[in-house]
Enzyme design. Structure first.
Site, PDB file in Angstrom:
ATOM      1  N   GLY A 104      17.654  -1.939  56.497  1.00 30.07           N
ATOM      2  CA  GLY A 104      17.915  -3.313  56.094  1.00 30.07           C
ATOM      3  C   GLY A 104      19.338  -3.756  56.375  1.00 30.07           C
ATOM      4  O   GLY A 104      20.259  -2.946  56.485  1.00 30.07           O
ATOM      5  N   ARG A 168      13.312  -0.253  61.142  1.00 29.27           N
ATOM      6  CA  ARG A 168      13.104   0.814  60.168  1.00 29.27           C
ATOM      7  C   ARG A 168      12.359   2.022  60.743  1.00 29.27           C
ATOM      8  O   ARG A 168      11.857   2.862  60.004  1.00 29.27           O
ATOM      9  CB  ARG A 168      12.342   0.265  58.955  1.00 29.27           C
ATOM     10  CG  ARG A 168      13.150  -0.777  58.176  1.00 29.27           C
ATOM     11  CD  ARG A 168      12.468  -1.174  56.876  1.00 29.27           C
ATOM     12  NE  ARG A 168      13.240  -2.154  56.123  1.00 29.27           N
ATOM     13  CZ  ARG A 168      14.229  -1.856  55.292  1.00 29.27           C
ATOM     14  NH1 ARG A 168      14.554  -0.584  55.106  1.00 29.27           N
ATOM     15  NH2 ARG A 168      14.874  -2.804  54.646  1.00 29.27           N
ATOM     16  N   ASP A 199      18.166   7.498  54.326  1.00 31.60           N
ATOM     17  CA  ASP A 199      17.141   7.985  55.255  1.00 31.60           C
ATOM     18  C   ASP A 199      17.665   7.985  56.692  1.00 31.60           C
ATOM     19  O   ASP A 199      17.431   8.928  57.455  1.00 31.60           O
ATOM     20  CB  ASP A 199      15.887   7.109  55.174  1.00 31.60           C
ATOM     21  CG  ASP A 199      15.056   7.404  53.936  1.00 31.60           C
ATOM     22  OD1 ASP A 199      15.231   8.494  53.353  1.00 31.60           O
ATOM     23  OD2 ASP A 199      14.249   6.546  53.551  1.00 31.60           O
ATOM     24  N   LYS A 225      25.653   2.690  55.050  1.00 34.58           N
ATOM     25  CA  LYS A 225      25.280   1.292  54.884  1.00 34.58           C
ATOM     26  C   LYS A 225      24.148   1.155  53.857  1.00 34.58           C
ATOM     27  O   LYS A 225      23.156   1.854  53.938  1.00 34.58           O
ATOM     28  CB  LYS A 225      24.810   0.712  56.210  1.00 34.58           C
ATOM     29  CG  LYS A 225      24.275  -0.693  56.135  1.00 34.58           C
ATOM     30  CD  LYS A 225      22.829  -0.914  56.539  1.00 34.58           C
ATOM     31  CE  LYS A 225      21.843   0.144  56.326  1.00 34.58           C
ATOM     32  NZ  LYS A 225      20.455  -0.294  56.181  1.00 34.58           N
ATOM     33  N   THR A 226      24.318   0.308  52.864  1.00 32.44           N
ATOM     34  CA  THR A 226      23.225  -0.190  52.019  1.00 32.44           C
ATOM     35  C   THR A 226      23.819  -1.038  50.920  1.00 32.44           C
ATOM     36  O   THR A 226      24.763  -0.617  50.246  1.00 32.44           O
ATOM     37  CB  THR A 226      22.354   0.915  51.389  1.00 32.44           C
ATOM     38  OG1 THR A 226      21.462   0.332  50.440  1.00 32.44           O
ATOM     39  CG2 THR A 226      23.178   1.966  50.674  1.00 32.44           C
ATOM     40  N   ASP A 228      22.404  -1.626  48.257  1.00 35.98           N
ATOM     41  CA  ASP A 228      21.961  -1.066  46.974  1.00 35.98           C
ATOM     42  C   ASP A 228      23.008  -0.162  46.330  1.00 35.98           C
ATOM     43  O   ASP A 228      22.933   0.135  45.137  1.00 35.98           O
ATOM     44  CB  ASP A 228      20.675  -0.262  47.159  1.00 35.98           C
ATOM     45  CG  ASP A 228      19.472  -1.162  47.442  1.00 35.98           C
ATOM     46  OD1 ASP A 228      19.644  -2.393  47.406  1.00 35.98           O
ATOM     47  OD2 ASP A 228      18.383  -0.638  47.701  1.00 35.98           O
ATOM     48  N   GLY A 274      17.634  -3.701  44.548  1.00 39.89           N
ATOM     49  CA  GLY A 274      17.924  -2.351  44.070  1.00 39.89           C
ATOM     50  C   GLY A 274      16.646  -1.682  43.628  1.00 39.89           C
ATOM     51  O   GLY A 274      16.358  -1.564  42.438  1.00 39.89           O
TER      52      GLY A 274
END
Length: 566
Positions: A104, A168, A199, A225-226, A228, A274
């Site tokens: 994402g 993804r 992941d 990267k994220t 969340d 999240g």
């Protein structure tokens, strides 16, 4: 030459060259000003440096199994860039590097790519940077574009992943690894940078292991990267995008807080991104001071039921009504339902029933539910019952992220308040408004923090590849200090891994970093939430600032975790 800009009626339009990425884009004045914004960078990146290795690393868990899965990568030391009188990394070697965006979107991804590009231009002149289009599938299918100065210029300090787009897909089967090997060989790649979450970085390490086992020269470096915020460890203090996303959400929360106070008659239930961890919800609570905040990790630790959560909300609403407040703001993590044990049991039973039985309208199938699950199912609002029965992914599982938890809780609160009204313990009127703040936070203009952090991550990734490193994740530290004092290095990806047993085999995973209930951010929140519940301590942070006093503010989570804030 970089594209030039012309203004017309207050907007700035890019006059693109045939090689520019954002063809025919129209930029606002703010976007335009950000493109040419001179970023502060760690001082170590502006002088000759060398790379110094630390001690051998282990793993986050099950080191013996991780060692078996990564015989070529396991035990690697972390590395650090340190000032050096002579800059001799890679000497005059010209590099061919690939970069891919995986998973994402998160604000700042373009600056990682810009950092890699600038490293190659400054430290390895004549090098080539390829961008794989559409995520890891671009590697497997050989879809790429050469990234030039003209091409990347319009993306500097801009949000989104549209420079090369993301995906993804995973590279995990023998055939897919073979496709990646063929692409690496075709482009004669010296290195690959994988920009992604837990992941994706696990996949990056698998690629590094595979390339090394086949004696390919292509080295692999990851970047964290994220939005969340669940990819972090001691050496990787935060993932990029978290700072920007939380500040975007906090602005919107502040807006509905003022709305609640202005009308005096609504409770705003805000579900936030999240799915696996509640970091965003916790950070937004620290920034805005809502009346109620549910932290999934606390719900799981205390083994709370859905009714426990509902009763807690209703108790606060009743107390506020006694004080004359018939309004408020409630924050809910997207993955709340994943943290409630009884709901997970219900979902498991429903999956089993739907996999083997036809669900008839007379409800006979319900007899196959355990008493506890049946009671819970009938306790849920009709709309949620239908979502649990009909919303299935291709594998036959409930897509819990699509369950509108905020709407479910509004209905459950309404039902309980009606009971209390009949009992005489609640005399006010309740009106709930539902919100989901999700994709709005993923592609905003990166904050000053994320813009500089991402650039340093990319520049550091280039240095690691140039020095022959592989299987590391680019890491930037000392983040509460001025940017010039940040440290830059790399952390062994295997040191962040544990294993899970799936289908009879051990599978490596970078463990998600959950909200720690004994950590400083949660403790700070817990010490204040009672006051926030009964009083209106609302803070409206306003929009992200790029200049002035507030422009370089570091988020509460990072300040508290690094001990820079009490």
């Amino acid at each position: 030459m970089a594209p030039s800009f012309v203004t017309n009626g207050g907007v700035a339009a890019v006059k693109t060259t045939p090689f520019a990425g954002r063809l025919a884009s129209v930029y606002s004045e703010v976007q335009t000003s950000r493109i040419d914004h001179a970023l502060p960078v760690p001082s170590v990146l502006r002088s000759p440096f060398k790379i110094v290795d630390g001690p051998a690393s282990s793993a986050a868990g099950n080191p013996d199994e991780i060692a078996k899965l990564f015989p070529n990568m396991f035990g690697q030391p972390s590395s650090m860039l340190v000032p050096n009188g002579v800059d001799n990394i890679g000497s005059d070697q010209k590099l061919k590097i690939g970069v891919v965006l995986s998973g994402g979107q998160a604000p700042g991804g373009h600056n990682v790519i810009c950092g890699i590009f600038d490293y190659l231009q400054e430290r390895a002149p004549g090098s080539t940077l390829y961008g794989f289009k559409g995520g890891p599938a671009g590697i497997m299918k050989g879809k790429y574009v050469e990234l030039t100065a003209d091409y990347i210029y319009p993306y500097r300090n801009q949000g989104g992943f549209d420079m090369i787009c993301s995906g993804r897909d995973k590279i995990e089967t023998p055939e897919q690894f073979k496709q990646a090997e063929e692409t690496a060989a075709k482009l004669d790649l010296d290195g690959l940078v994988v920009i992604g979450g837990d992941d994706s970085n696990t996949n990056a390490c698998l690629l590094a292991e595979n390339f090394r086992s086949k004696n390919l020269k292509t080295r692999v470096i990851g970047c964290p990267k994220t939005i969340d915020g669940d990819l972090k460890c001691k050496e990787v203090p935060t993932s990029f995008g978290f700072d920007t996303a939380c500040k975007i959400y906090a602005e919107m929360i502040g807006n509905v807080m003022i709305d609640a106070r202005s009308t005096g008659k609504y409770y705003h239930f805000v579900r936030l991104m999240g799915r696996a961890a509640s970091h965003i919800t916790l950070e937004c609570a620290l920034q805005t001071h809502p009346n109620i905040t549910i932290i999934g990790e606390e719900v799981a630790a205390k083994k709370l039921t859905l009714k426990n959560v509902t009763d807690y909300m209703v108790d606060v609403i009743c107390k506020r009504a006694e004080l004359g407040y018939n309004y408020g703001v409630i924050l809910i993590p997207e993955g709340l339902i994943d943290f409630i044990p009884e709901v997970q049991q219900l979902i498991a039973e429903l999956n089993e029933i739907l996999a083997h039985d036809v669900v008839d309208e007379n409800g006979l199938w319900k007899k196959k539910l355990t008493d506890q699950s049946l009671k819970l199912f009938e306790f849920l609002p009709q709309a949620i019952q239908e979502q649990l029965m009909l919303e299935r992914d291709p594998h036959g599982n409930v897509q819990v992220a699509k369950i509108e938890t905020e709407k479910m809780l509004i209905q459950m609160v309404e039902t309980e308040l009606e009971k209390r009204k009949q009992e005489g313990s609640y005399k006010a009127n309740f009106k709930g408004q539902s919100h989901f703040f999700g994709y709005e936070g993923r592609c905003g203009l990166p904050t000053n923090f994320d813009a500089s952090y991402c650039y340093a991550l990319g520049y550091g990734a280039g240095a690691l590849l140039h020095s022959g490193k592989t299987g590391l994740i680019s890491s930037v530290g000392n983040l509460c200090a001025p940017v010039e004092e940040w440290t830059v290095g790399g952390t062994a990806l295997t040191s962040m891994m544990d294993v899970e047993r799936r289908h009879g085999k051990f599978k490596p995973v970078i463990k998600k970093a959950m909200v720690e209930l004994d950590g400083a951010p949660f403790k700070k929140f817990a010490s204040l939430r009672e006051e926030w519940a009964s009083k209106n301590c609302y803070i409206s942070p306003g929009p992200i600032q790029f200049v002035g006093r507030a422009s370089n503010a570091v988020n509460h989570t990072l300040l508290l975790e690094l001990g820079a804030q009490a």
